[in-house]
Design an enzyme around this catalytic site. Sequence first.
Site, PDB file in Angstrom:
ATOM      1  N   HIS A  51       1.725   4.418  -2.807  1.00 20.08           N
ATOM      2  CA  HIS A  51       1.801   5.868  -2.576  1.00 20.08           C
ATOM      3  C   HIS A  51       3.194   6.376  -2.989  1.00 20.08           C
ATOM      4  CE1 HIS A  51      -1.964   6.742  -0.544  1.00 20.08           C
ATOM      5  NE2 HIS A  51      -1.760   5.864   0.432  1.00 20.08           N
ATOM      6  N   GLU A 105      -4.701   7.802  -3.118  1.00 18.50           N
ATOM      7  CA  GLU A 105      -5.160   6.533  -2.547  1.00 18.50           C
ATOM      8  C   GLU A 105      -5.425   5.500  -3.655  1.00 18.50           C
ATOM      9  OE1 GLU A 105      -4.882   6.194   0.543  1.00 18.50           O
ATOM     10  OE2 GLU A 105      -6.019   4.398   1.063  1.00 18.50           O
ATOM     11  N   HIS A 154       0.838  -1.203   0.000  1.00 16.72           N
ATOM     12  CA  HIS A 154       0.000   0.000   0.000  1.00 16.72           C
ATOM     13  C   HIS A 154       0.880   1.263   0.000  1.00 16.72           C
ATOM     14  CE1 HIS A 154      -3.705   2.289   1.135  1.00 16.72           C
ATOM     15  NE2 HIS A 154      -2.812   3.108   1.657  1.00 16.72           N
ATOM     16  N   GLU A 155       1.799   1.334   0.947  1.00 19.08           N
ATOM     17  CA  GLU A 155       2.642   2.530   1.052  1.00 19.08           C
ATOM     18  C   GLU A 155       3.583   2.644  -0.143  1.00 19.08           C
ATOM     19  OE1 GLU A 155       1.660   4.687   3.035  1.00 19.08           O
ATOM     20  OE2 GLU A 155       0.476   3.453   4.412  1.00 19.08           O
TER      21      GLU A 155
HETATM   22 ZN    ZN Z   1      -3.237   5.176   1.828  1.00 19.19          ZN
END
Ligand code: ZN
Length: 508
Positions: A273, A299, A269-270
């Site tokens: 980003h 996101e 997830h990170e």
């Molecule tokens: Zn996030």
Amino acid sequence: MSANTSSEYQRLANHLRETGLLASANGLLGWDQQTYLPSGGNNLRAEQMAYLSGLIHRRQTDPQLGQWLDTLCDSDLAADPHSPSGATLRCLRRDYERNCKLPQQLVETLASLSVTGQQAWIEARQQNNFAHFAPLLEQTIRLKREQAEALGFVGHLYDPLLDEYEPGQQTAQVAQVLADLREALVPLIQQIEASPVCPSTEILRRRYPEAGQARLGRAAAEAIGFDFQRGRLDVAEHPFCGGCGADDTRITTRYDEHYFNSAFFGTLHEAGHGLYEQGLPSEALGLPTGEAVSLGIHESQSRMWENLVGRSRSFWEFWYPRAQTEFPEALQAVDLDTFYFAVNDVRPSLIRVEADEATYNLHILIRFELEQALVGGELQVADLPEAWNAKYEKYLGIRPSSDADGVLQDVHWSAGLFGYFPTYSLGNLYASQMFEAATEALGDLDTMFCQGNFAPLRDWLRREVHRWGRCYSASELIERITGKPLSHEPLMQHLRGKFAVLYGLSTS
Ligand code: ZN
């Protein structure tokens, strides 16, 4: 273009870059605070960051900016709103006007209330005592209303609050797309719940030594394209992506030796980003063209890698043997399909951050509906816990037994972040819509993922999303990439297709 216009624009760009340098230094201090800062340094750090924030704010509201904008907004440089100079002037005008509309007093009161609010929230949560937090929440909502009034709006009082995180997006439009999503999602979740098959999630709770998790997570982040020459992965209590900008992007994760999902999917997830940050044009530091377009689009990048890629069967076809090698004790006797089903377990739960891909959006919808009612004055703070519980019962069929597991679970409202929650669901919607377009453009992504080949998707995202910064608004970007406005359909199609197979649902 006159020489004068061009040199004025250069001066403006220099001013923005210098502000960007200050902000990136502040970003590094913030990253350090959450990773390595010794506790004795906390007060000094707070002072450093408050001082820098003050400097940055002063530069952002400098009347000189208004003069530059007045001179330049009618020039050739502004003619094409999507060109680098046109986008810079358009976004800067928006930001500058927003900043100037907010009375300094209100900004400062909100900033200090966010600190005391978070403190009260931590205590209230620990003691499971909503009443302890209620007065501060009431005060926060009053100020958020004041903020919305100061910014001005046409439709809903909530509009200017949403606009802070998702520029250009309207409450009514988001409400419509999330209502459409809910209507399609609730029956799917009910079908899943009624299915006689369910995954064995016990396998994810076996022992996963931290060193192995760190190796696997780092390798996956590297494989999807996170550049460790221009970024780092460290440990933090609350994982985030931050740092200095495109050339120095810091991502964080946390390890739980008895739960596989949190570090692995958290890292993906990170890293998603992080890929967005690293893909922004680094020479445009401090300029709108070097900034992410919205929280929802940010996101979408993390959710795409975490869920659409990281929870796909094809991804695990490549990665599962590596996971088995890393964790022989936990996974040797578990086959790929059993593992794949386990990481795609769907079940209604009370806690948003632990929710699965399908039910997650209902957690967001509940918060979105409640915060609109709070800001709009239709719901009183005293009635919030009951309203919260009733919505959980209605949408997810479960009722929190305590406020700590209910209305007190998220930090956002205590920090004054009203209008932030919907960007999580917008991220899911944008991600699916982009993924559909990527599949159309690139062909069979699954075959690539099976071979551990993620470069085509990453490069497509770089071309279509990352490199543009704020040249297009989020909705313009989505239309440009997919040819369609925001819709709940691609996400529903993805969820229906995936869970019909896993849970043996009829697809009629
Ligand atoms: Zn996030």
